[in-house]
Design an enzyme around this catalytic site. Structure first.
Site, PDB file in Angstrom:
ATOM      1  N   ASP A  38       0.855  -1.184   0.000  1.00  0.00           N
ATOM      2  CA  ASP A  38       0.000   0.000   0.000  1.00  0.00           C
ATOM      3  C   ASP A  38       0.893   1.237   0.000  1.00  0.00           C
ATOM      4  OD1 ASP A  38      -2.387   1.420   0.098  1.00  0.00           O
ATOM      5  OD2 ASP A  38      -2.438   1.453   2.285  1.00  0.00           O
ATOM      6  N   ARG A  42       0.691   7.433  -3.042  1.00  0.00           N
ATOM      7  CA  ARG A  42       1.249   8.511  -2.210  1.00  0.00           C
ATOM      8  C   ARG A  42       2.731   8.705  -2.505  1.00  0.00           C
ATOM      9  NH1 ARG A  42      -0.333   6.740   3.630  1.00  0.00           N
ATOM     10  NH2 ARG A  42      -1.224   4.946   2.577  1.00  0.00           N
ATOM     11  N   HIS A  56       3.079   2.650  -8.952  1.00  0.00           N
ATOM     12  CA  HIS A  56       2.699   1.247  -9.125  1.00  0.00           C
ATOM     13  C   HIS A  56       3.852   0.432  -9.729  1.00  0.00           C
ATOM     14  CE1 HIS A  56      -1.298   1.941  -7.745  1.00  0.00           C
ATOM     15  NE2 HIS A  56      -1.650   2.703  -8.764  1.00  0.00           N
ATOM     16  N   LEU A 148       9.244 -21.494  -4.486  1.00  0.00           N
ATOM     17  CA  LEU A 148       8.333 -20.580  -3.805  1.00  0.00           C
ATOM     18  C   LEU A 148       6.995 -20.516  -4.528  1.00  0.00           C
ATOM     19  CD1 LEU A 148       8.018 -18.342  -1.580  1.00  0.00           C
ATOM     20  CD2 LEU A 148       8.819 -16.722  -3.322  1.00  0.00           C
TER      21      LEU A 148
END
Length: 260
Positions: A38, A42, A56, A148
């Site tokens: 998140d 900003r 992003h 993974l």
């Protein structure tokens, strides 16, 4: 602290990070970590970028780095919250177009790195066809990999996932000739868990969220019933390896009671 002042790669940070790493016992490392990245928008605005797409893209690059940290520690499963079903409806169309392109690039690149297994977690039917195709191809390309396990939550909503699981159970039960009365008696939490998008996987031991926000945002609502949570003040692209290692150390120090 942000990208303009430190990226966490200086010699002191490396020394501190290595010390944190040595303090971690392999037996105390979580099996499954979920990450809610998140603060990308900003971050872009604070740095004066004209488009939040820069944030992003920086966030996607950080997630590739984050997966490497997890792999290094021996974590087996990582779930990344990349695009919610709400985002598709509520965000500006240009931002969504940019996000779709960025997520497609990320999914494709992850499916070609190492021995990682990529799985799409979410509803493909609400995604643009090209993104749905890329995610499906990434999943197919890596289905036999043993490294993974990377869940990419795209077009995802926790409430929708539970609804879809119940619908799947009802449909399966109806196809076998069962009645609703029988199903009502047989229904268990384990049965619902098996029909979630993450069916067959262990629930997340640790959920991390960046940017200081402290909410679930409809992410893994069912699976996180007994998860530990760790909130990092850093914005997504500013997350450092030392922040991650602190989260793992904090998790290792907690006494997980599971209702006992």
């Amino acid at each position: 602290m942000n990208a303009r002042t430190s990226d966490g790669r200086g010699p002191l940070y490396r020394l501190y990070g290595n010390r944190l790493r040595r303090q971690l016992d392999a037996a105390s490392v979580p099996h499954h970590v979920a990450m809610m990245i998140d603060g990308n928008r900003r971050w872009a605005r604070q740095l004066g970028y004209g488009s939040v797409a820069h944030g992003h893209r920086a966030g996607a690059a950080k997630m590739r780095e984050f997966l490497g940290w997890c792999d290094e520690l021996g974590i087996k499963v990582v779930s990344l919250y990349l695009l919610s079903s709400d985002n598709l409806i509520k965000r500006d169309s240009q931002e969504i177009d940019d996000l779709i392109e960025i997520i497609a690039e990320l999914a494709d690149s992850l499916s070609r790195e190492k021995d990682w297994r990529v799985q799409h977690v979410g509803r493909a039917d609400i995604l643009p066809p090209e993104l749905a195709r890329v995610l499906a191809e990434a999943q197919e390309r890596t289905k036999d990999n043993k490294g993974l396990h990377v869940n990419l939550a795209v077009g995802y909503g926790g409430r929708n996932e539970i609804v879809d699981a119940v619908r799947s159970i009802i449909s399966q039960h109806e196809a076998s000739g069962g009645t609703l009365e029988d199903l009502a008696e047989q229904l268990t939490p384990e049965m619902i868990g098996e029909h979630l998008y993450t069916g067959g996987q262990p629930d997340p031991d640790l959920v991390i969220r960046t940017s200081g926000e402290q909410r679930l945002s409809d992410f893994l609502l069912w699976q996180s019933a007994h998860s530990e949570f760790y909130f990092v003040e850093a914005l997504g692209p500013d997350l450092r390896r030392v922040d991650f290692l602190r989260a793992i150390r904090d998790f290792a120090d907690r006494d997980r009671r599971f209702g006992r």
